[in-house]
Design a protein around this motif. Structure first.
Motif, PDB file in Angstrom:
ATOM      1  N   ILE A 116      -1.138 -30.834 -14.105  1.00  0.00           N
ATOM      2  CA  ILE A 116       1.001 -30.501 -13.350  1.00  0.00           C
ATOM      3  C   ILE A 116       0.377 -32.002 -12.473  1.00  0.00           C
ATOM      4  CG2 ILE A 116       1.072 -29.852 -11.206  1.00  0.00           C
ATOM      5  CD1 ILE A 116       0.568 -27.092 -12.055  1.00  0.00           C
ATOM      6  N   MET A 117      -0.628 -32.219 -12.004  1.00  0.00           N
ATOM      7  CA  MET A 117      -1.262 -33.342 -10.888  1.00  0.00           C
ATOM      8  C   MET A 117      -0.318 -34.242 -11.085  1.00  0.00           C
ATOM      9  SD  MET A 117      -3.890 -33.775  -9.196  1.00  0.00           S
ATOM     10  CE  MET A 117      -4.865 -34.963  -9.975  1.00  0.00           C
ATOM     11  N   ASP A 118      -0.263 -35.526 -12.854  1.00  0.00           N
ATOM     12  CA  ASP A 118       0.377 -36.339 -13.261  1.00  0.00           C
ATOM     13  C   ASP A 118       1.600 -35.945 -14.190  1.00  0.00           C
ATOM     14  OD1 ASP A 118      -0.874 -35.704 -15.276  1.00  0.00           O
ATOM     15  OD2 ASP A 118      -1.698 -37.026 -15.517  1.00  0.00           O
ATOM     16  N   SER A 119       2.226 -35.139 -13.716  1.00  0.00           N
ATOM     17  CA  SER A 119       3.185 -34.486 -14.478  1.00  0.00           C
ATOM     18  C   SER A 119       4.438 -34.303 -13.852  1.00  0.00           C
ATOM     19  CB  SER A 119       3.470 -33.124 -15.493  1.00  0.00           C
ATOM     20  OG  SER A 119       2.592 -33.038 -16.445  1.00  0.00           O
TER      21      SER A 119
ATOM     22  N   VAL B  61       8.265 -38.105 -26.394  1.00  0.00           N
ATOM     23  CA  VAL B  61       7.343 -38.022 -24.649  1.00  0.00           C
ATOM     24  C   VAL B  61       6.681 -37.163 -24.766  1.00  0.00           C
ATOM     25  CG1 VAL B  61       7.748 -37.046 -21.826  1.00  0.00           C
ATOM     26  CG2 VAL B  61       9.955 -38.696 -23.218  1.00  0.00           C
ATOM     27  N   GLU B  62       5.013 -37.156 -23.699  1.00  0.00           N
ATOM     28  CA  GLU B  62       4.604 -36.307 -24.317  1.00  0.00           C
ATOM     29  C   GLU B  62       4.245 -35.189 -23.673  1.00  0.00           C
ATOM     30  OE1 GLU B  62      -0.657 -35.912 -23.369  1.00  0.00           O
ATOM     31  OE2 GLU B  62       0.749 -37.899 -22.234  1.00  0.00           O
TER      32      GLU B  62
ATOM     33  N   GLU C   1       1.162 -40.679  -8.326  1.00  0.00           N
ATOM     34  CA  GLU C   1       1.485 -41.006  -9.705  1.00  0.00           C
ATOM     35  C   GLU C   1       1.693 -40.050 -10.688  1.00  0.00           C
ATOM     36  OE1 GLU C   1      -0.615 -44.246  -9.307  1.00  0.00           O
ATOM     37  OE2 GLU C   1      -0.065 -45.171  -7.569  1.00  0.00           O
ATOM     38  N   VAL C   2       2.784 -39.947 -11.491  1.00  0.00           N
ATOM     39  CA  VAL C   2       2.950 -39.832 -12.688  1.00  0.00           C
ATOM     40  C   VAL C   2       3.008 -40.538 -13.996  1.00  0.00           C
ATOM     41  CG1 VAL C   2       3.390 -37.948 -11.684  1.00  0.00           C
ATOM     42  CG2 VAL C   2       5.190 -39.741 -12.303  1.00  0.00           C
ATOM     43  N   SER C   3       2.415 -40.164 -14.953  1.00  0.00           N
ATOM     44  CA  SER C   3       2.897 -40.207 -16.153  1.00  0.00           C
ATOM     45  C   SER C   3       3.937 -39.501 -16.721  1.00  0.00           C
ATOM     46  CB  SER C   3       2.055 -39.886 -17.657  1.00  0.00           C
ATOM     47  OG  SER C   3       1.189 -38.866 -17.524  1.00  0.00           O
ATOM     48  N   GLU C   4       4.411 -39.663 -18.282  1.00  0.00           N
ATOM     49  CA  GLU C   4       5.762 -40.318 -19.811  1.00  0.00           C
ATOM     50  C   GLU C   4       5.416 -39.163 -19.535  1.00  0.00           C
ATOM     51  OE1 GLU C   4       7.711 -42.282 -22.335  1.00  0.00           O
ATOM     52  OE2 GLU C   4       8.481 -43.361 -20.284  1.00  0.00           O
ATOM     53  N   LYS C   5       5.459 -37.460 -18.769  1.00  0.00           N
ATOM     54  CA  LYS C   5       4.516 -36.607 -19.588  1.00  0.00           C
ATOM     55  C   LYS C   5       5.512 -35.335 -19.362  1.00  0.00           C
ATOM     56  CE  LYS C   5       1.276 -34.653 -17.785  1.00  0.00           C
ATOM     57  NZ  LYS C   5       0.072 -34.348 -17.940  1.00  0.00           N
ATOM     58  N   VAL C   6       5.731 -34.055 -20.311  1.00  0.00           N
ATOM     59  CA  VAL C   6       6.626 -32.570 -19.898  1.00  0.00           C
ATOM     60  C   VAL C   6       5.586 -31.256 -19.956  1.00  0.00           C
ATOM     61  CG1 VAL C   6       8.118 -31.316 -20.579  1.00  0.00           C
ATOM     62  CG2 VAL C   6       8.640 -32.812 -20.088  1.00  0.00           C
ATOM     63  N   LEU C   7       4.947 -30.878 -19.051  1.00  0.00           N
ATOM     64  CA  LEU C   7       3.888 -30.102 -18.994  1.00  0.00           C
ATOM     65  C   LEU C   7       4.631 -28.202 -19.519  1.00  0.00           C
ATOM     66  CD1 LEU C   7       1.415 -28.789 -18.874  1.00  0.00           C
ATOM     67  CD2 LEU C   7       1.834 -29.092 -16.219  1.00  0.00           C
TER      68      LEU C   7
END
Length: 403
Positions: A302-305, A283-284, A251-257
């Protein structure tokens, strides 16, 4: 707190492990907060020791045990996992508790015999157990649960039925050194658990989901989870099991790493413009410089991106050494359901982005769009292109979060 004192975590059940305040590296996983190796002693009509500690700390563990019982009187030694941070003190214990039965999974026994074949293993009295097998200590009953590939083939767990305590070994742990022992006594424990999952258990997420299904099938009540590393979950054991389910499902969130390294700031300028484009799109964004941030925390990010941009300068016609090392580390942990964008800079000859592309292709990772490389330093049109790319990556992140 006297560091030599055992701690009673429930009636007749004691933590007798050790805190490793100076641990900073755990086979490549950075541990800036230190760590612990937890062992547990259960005193009933029969005495059971669940797991041991790293060999260099065996005397400290034995001092704690001796404050409670003569270790020679231990009836059962339970080895939930062969790895040496848990089994390292087995020879010392078995030399003292000569009448003890050593309990392990089938692969646990074979692994222990291979590793300790010159340290007395032939004289150990083994009992091999599988899921559902039990032993009675008196008023207390121990049941064993195979936890294959959490995170070794031999891994198992021990469940104390009457007290509803799950001794989970490497599952649900954290690498943190603290004089406190419980989740309601420390801050940031869930984040520490997420970092641990990202760097230890992430490659085995499919097995984690099967394991959670097994727990549900067994229908056991869990009021406390006592892992082999870090603190004990007594406030919210269900919460960490639910978190493992989310992490295992990806499961991910609205994010760019944005991850990068740089030599003369050209790649860094590209990274910052991409990040600004993401931010402008609502976006975060998180930014990780590979020589200024530990890789373990980067894996947690990375896990939630859903979208990850990776940048490298070119050195000797190849990607920068830190980027190459990190890609090896990351692809070994197999993060799933991500899209990647690659960028970089070069002087007289390129090579960084091509090298990264080959790594991604070999790992079967999906690229979000064509890579970007800039010669010498970025000019106005390059920076604008990076900002536009950031906006596109943000839209991709939104779409992946909705799906």
């Amino acid at each position: 707190m006297d560091e030599l004192q055992p701690l009673e975590i429930a009636k007749g059940i004691y933590w007798v492990g050790v805190v490793d305040w100076n641990l900073r590296d755990f086979h490549g996983y950075e541990t800036p907060k230190g760590g612990s190796y937890n062992a547990y002693l259960i005193i009933d009509e029969k005495i059971a020791l669940i797991d041991t500690v790293k060999a260099s700390f065996s005397d400290e563990m034995l001092r704690r045990i001796r404050q409670l019982v003569d270790p020679a009187k231990i009836d059962y030694v339970i080895s939930n996992h062969v790895e040496m941070d848990h089994s390292g003190s087995l020879p010392a214990i078995m030399d003292i508790a000569t009448n003890a039965t050593l309990i392990a999974s089938p692969k646990g026994k074979s692994g222990l015999c291979e590793h300790y074949k010159e340290m007395g293993c032939d004289d150990w009295n083994f009992r091999v157990v599988k899921t559902g097998d039990e032993i009675k200590l008196g008023k207390k009953t121990l049941m064993f649960i195979e936890a294959t590939m959490l995170h070794w083939p031999d891994s198992m767990q021990t469940y104390l039925k009457e007290d509803r305590i799950l001794f989970s070994n490497d599952a649900f742990g954290q690498h943190v050194a603290t004089s406190k022992r419980f989740d309601d006594e420390v801050d940031d424990v869930m984040e520490d658990a997420a970092v641990y999952y990202a760097n230890i258990l992430l490659p085995f997420s499919a097995q984690v989901l099967k394991y959670i299904d097994k727990l549900n099938e067994l229908g056991i009540g869990i009021e406390m989870i006592a892992p082999a590393h870090g603190i004990i979950w007594r406030k919210d054991p269900a919460g960490i099991i639910e978190a493992y389910g989310r992490w295992a499902r990806g499961e991910v969130s609205e994010k760019v790493l944005v991850i990068y390294d740089t030599m003369w700031s050209s790649t860094e300028k590209l990274a910052m413009e991409i990040a600004e484009g993401v931010r402008e799109a609502g976006v975060e964004v998180r930014i990780r410089h590979l020589r200024k941030n530990d890789w373990s925390m980067t894996m947690k990010e990375i896990m939630d991106s859903p979208v990850i941009a990776i940048g490298s300068p070119t050195m000797n016609n190849k990607m920068f050494y830190t980027v190459a090392g990190f890609l090896t580390y990351m692809t070994g942990l197999h993060p799933k359901n991500k899209k990647y964008f690659l960028f970089g800079s070069y002087g007289w000859g390129g090579g960084a982005t091509k090298g990264m592309e080959k790594e991604m292709e070999a790992a079967r990772y999906e690229l979000a769009m064509e890579s970007l490389q800039v010669k010498f330093r970025p000019f106005k049109e390059d920076l604008k292109a990076c900002r536009d790319i950031g906006g596109r990556l943000a839209e991709i992140a939104k779409e992946m979060t909705r799906s």
